[in-house]
Design a protein around this motif. Structure first.
Motif, short mmCIF file in Angstrom:
data_model
loop_
_atom_site.label_atom_id
_atom_site.label_comp_id
_atom_site.label_asym_id
_atom_site.label_seq_id
_atom_site.Cartn_x
_atom_site.Cartn_y
_atom_site.Cartn_z
N THR A 143 0.85 -1.19 0.00
CA THR A 143 0.00 0.00 0.00
C THR A 143 0.88 1.24 0.00
O THR A 143 1.97 1.24 0.57
CB THR A 143 -0.92 0.03 1.22
N ALA A 144 0.39 2.29 -0.67
CA ALA A 144 1.14 3.55 -0.77
C ALA A 144 0.52 4.59 0.15
O ALA A 144 -0.70 4.77 0.19
CB ALA A 144 1.13 4.05 -2.20
N GLY A 189 3.75 8.87 -1.03
CA GLY A 189 4.20 8.05 -2.14
C GLY A 189 5.04 6.86 -1.76
O GLY A 189 5.41 6.06 -2.63
N CYS A 190 5.36 6.71 -0.48
CA CYS A 190 6.16 5.57 -0.02
C CYS A 190 5.27 4.32 0.08
O CYS A 190 4.16 4.39 0.60
CB CYS A 190 6.79 5.87 1.33
N TRP A 191 5.80 3.21 -0.39
CA TRP A 191 5.07 1.94 -0.35
C TRP A 191 5.55 1.10 0.83
O TRP A 191 6.74 1.09 1.16
CB TRP A 191 5.28 1.17 -1.64
N ARG A 192 4.59 0.42 1.47
CA ARG A 192 4.87 -0.52 2.55
C ARG A 192 4.31 -1.87 2.17
O ARG A 192 3.28 -1.96 1.51
CB ARG A 192 4.24 -0.05 3.87
N GLU A 193 4.98 -2.91 2.62
CA GLU A 193 4.56 -4.28 2.32
C GLU A 193 4.38 -5.05 3.62
O GLU A 193 5.19 -4.93 4.54
CB GLU A 193 5.61 -4.96 1.46
N VAL A 194 3.32 -5.84 3.68
CA VAL A 194 3.13 -6.77 4.79
C VAL A 194 2.74 -8.12 4.21
O VAL A 194 2.00 -8.20 3.23
CB VAL A 194 2.05 -6.26 5.78
N GLU A 195 3.29 -9.18 4.79
CA GLU A 195 2.97 -10.52 4.33
C GLU A 195 1.78 -11.04 5.13
O GLU A 195 1.72 -10.88 6.36
CB GLU A 195 4.18 -11.43 4.48
N LYS A 211 9.51 -1.13 4.01
CA LYS A 211 9.36 -0.19 2.90
C LYS A 211 9.86 -0.86 1.64
O LYS A 211 10.86 -1.58 1.66
CB LYS A 211 10.16 1.08 3.19
N VAL A 212 9.18 -0.60 0.53
CA VAL A 212 9.50 -1.33 -0.69
C VAL A 212 9.07 -0.50 -1.89
O VAL A 212 8.13 0.31 -1.80
CB VAL A 212 8.78 -2.70 -0.68
N ALA A 238 7.15 -0.08 -5.39
CA ALA A 238 5.88 -0.67 -5.81
C ALA A 238 6.07 -1.91 -6.66
O ALA A 238 5.29 -2.88 -6.57
CB ALA A 238 5.05 0.36 -6.56
N ASP A 239 7.10 -1.92 -7.51
CA ASP A 239 7.31 -3.04 -8.43
C ASP A 239 8.49 -3.92 -8.04
O ASP A 239 9.02 -4.68 -8.86
CB ASP A 239 7.52 -2.52 -9.85
N ALA A 240 8.92 -3.85 -6.79
CA ALA A 240 10.05 -4.67 -6.34
C ALA A 240 9.66 -6.15 -6.33
O ALA A 240 8.50 -6.50 -6.11
CB ALA A 240 10.48 -4.24 -4.93
N PRO A 241 10.62 -7.04 -6.56
CA PRO A 241 10.31 -8.46 -6.47
C PRO A 241 9.99 -8.86 -5.03
O PRO A 241 10.40 -8.19 -4.07
CB PRO A 241 11.60 -9.14 -6.95
N LEU A 242 9.25 -9.93 -4.87
CA LEU A 242 8.98 -10.45 -3.54
C LEU A 242 10.28 -10.85 -2.87
O LEU A 242 11.23 -11.29 -3.51
CB LEU A 242 8.06 -11.67 -3.63
N ARG A 243 10.32 -10.69 -1.55
CA ARG A 243 11.52 -11.13 -0.82
C ARG A 243 11.60 -12.66 -0.86
O ARG A 243 10.61 -13.36 -1.05
CB ARG A 243 11.47 -10.63 0.62
#
Length: 281
Positions: free
Chosen positions: A84-85, A89-95, A121-122, A124-129
């Motif tokens: 989510t952004a 404009g910063c994107w955050r990711e949660v699994e 923080k990630v 938007a189009d970064a690969p999955l960890r």
């Protein structure tokens, strides 16, 4: 919604940024449960989605895997990463671990379990960890029955973890197996013995209640409540777990736990192999 893969339709609607579009996929009386908190009906579901900032161009869902129950095919489970952004404009990711019931073309029940310690923080189009997985899992020789799955799981958690019996726990795991919790990754029998001893030293009065099993043959998901008391802090909590992994021929190979670590009686400091992230205090 596509009968063969409801998670695709759900992810597409979520990424549209329109909460009402997501809610429209649900039965009017559907229930969503997010980290133990329920939302009933389309209006509450839409309101919750708005509260977490679901807006156009501000959400992405990357599905790692999704699978369907062999016995009750209305039930599905999945692992995905939600991005989510924020306004800056910063994107955050949660699994997240997700389980849903899909009947007559509508979602009737859905639960989401966040791994809050996975937040990062990630782009938007970064690969999955990268995921923690055993180096090798052999092909399964047959599908297990539900009675067999529950017998192994109950021996694992009720006779093993709850009693601090490390040998019972490892008897339920392949030698190369892996457990990933919110706090640590435990690999192989030797580490598993140490983890069980540490758990028994730190926690008491463990009670595990299984609510639902979703098993596809290749993958297994178990929704359960794990209750325990922290011996050092006195805190008792009921963790709502969604555990997703692989069980073959009566043994676990991979086990990933999704639960709200911010509300748990368990702590990072009381693990053997847990380490702080770079951005944690």
């Amino acid at each position: 919604m596509a009968e063969d893969f409801p998670f695709d339709a759900l992810a597409c609607a979520w990424q549209s940024g329109e909460p009402e579009q997501v809610a429209s996929l649900c039965h009017p009386n559907a229930t969503w449960i997010v980290d133990g908190r329920p939302y009933h009906g389309r209006a509450e579901i839409s309101a919750w989605l708005r509260s977490i900032g679901v807006m156009p161009h501000r959400a992405r869902i990357l599905i790692r895997r999704a699978f369907r129950d062999l016995r009750e095919p209305a039930w599905w489970a999945a692992e995905w990463a939600l991005r989510t952004a924020a306004d800056d404009g910063c994107w955050r990711e949660v699994e997240q671990g997700v389980m849903l019931c899909f009947s007559a073309g509508q979602i009737t029940h859905l639960r989401i379990h966040n791994d809050h310690r996975s937040v990062r923080k990630v782009a938007a189009d970064a690969p999955l960890r990268d995921e923690a997985w055993p180096a090798f899992i052999p092909p399964r020789t047959r599908d297990m029955t539900y009675d067999e799955i529950l017998a192994v799981h109950y021996r694992h958690v009720r006779q093993g973890w709850a009693r601090g019996d490390a040998e019972t726990v490892i008897s339920c795991h392949a030698p190369e197996s892996l457990i990933q919790t919110s706090f640590e990754v435990v690999r192989g029998h030797d580490q598993l013995r140490r983890a069980v001893r540490a758990y028994a030293e730190n926690y008491a009065d463990t009670v595990i209640t299984v609510h639902r099993v979703v098993y596809s043959g290749d993958y297994l998901a178990i929704h359960q409540t794990w209750s325990c008391t922290n011996r050092k802090t006195g805190v008792r909590a009921d963790d709502q777990d969604l555990n997703i992994g692989v069980m073959q021929d009566g043994r676990f190979w991979r086990w990933r736990e999704y639960y709200d670590s911010t509300q748990s009686a368990q702590t990072l400091e009381q693990t053997v192999f847990g380490v702080k992230r770079a951005d944690e205090n």
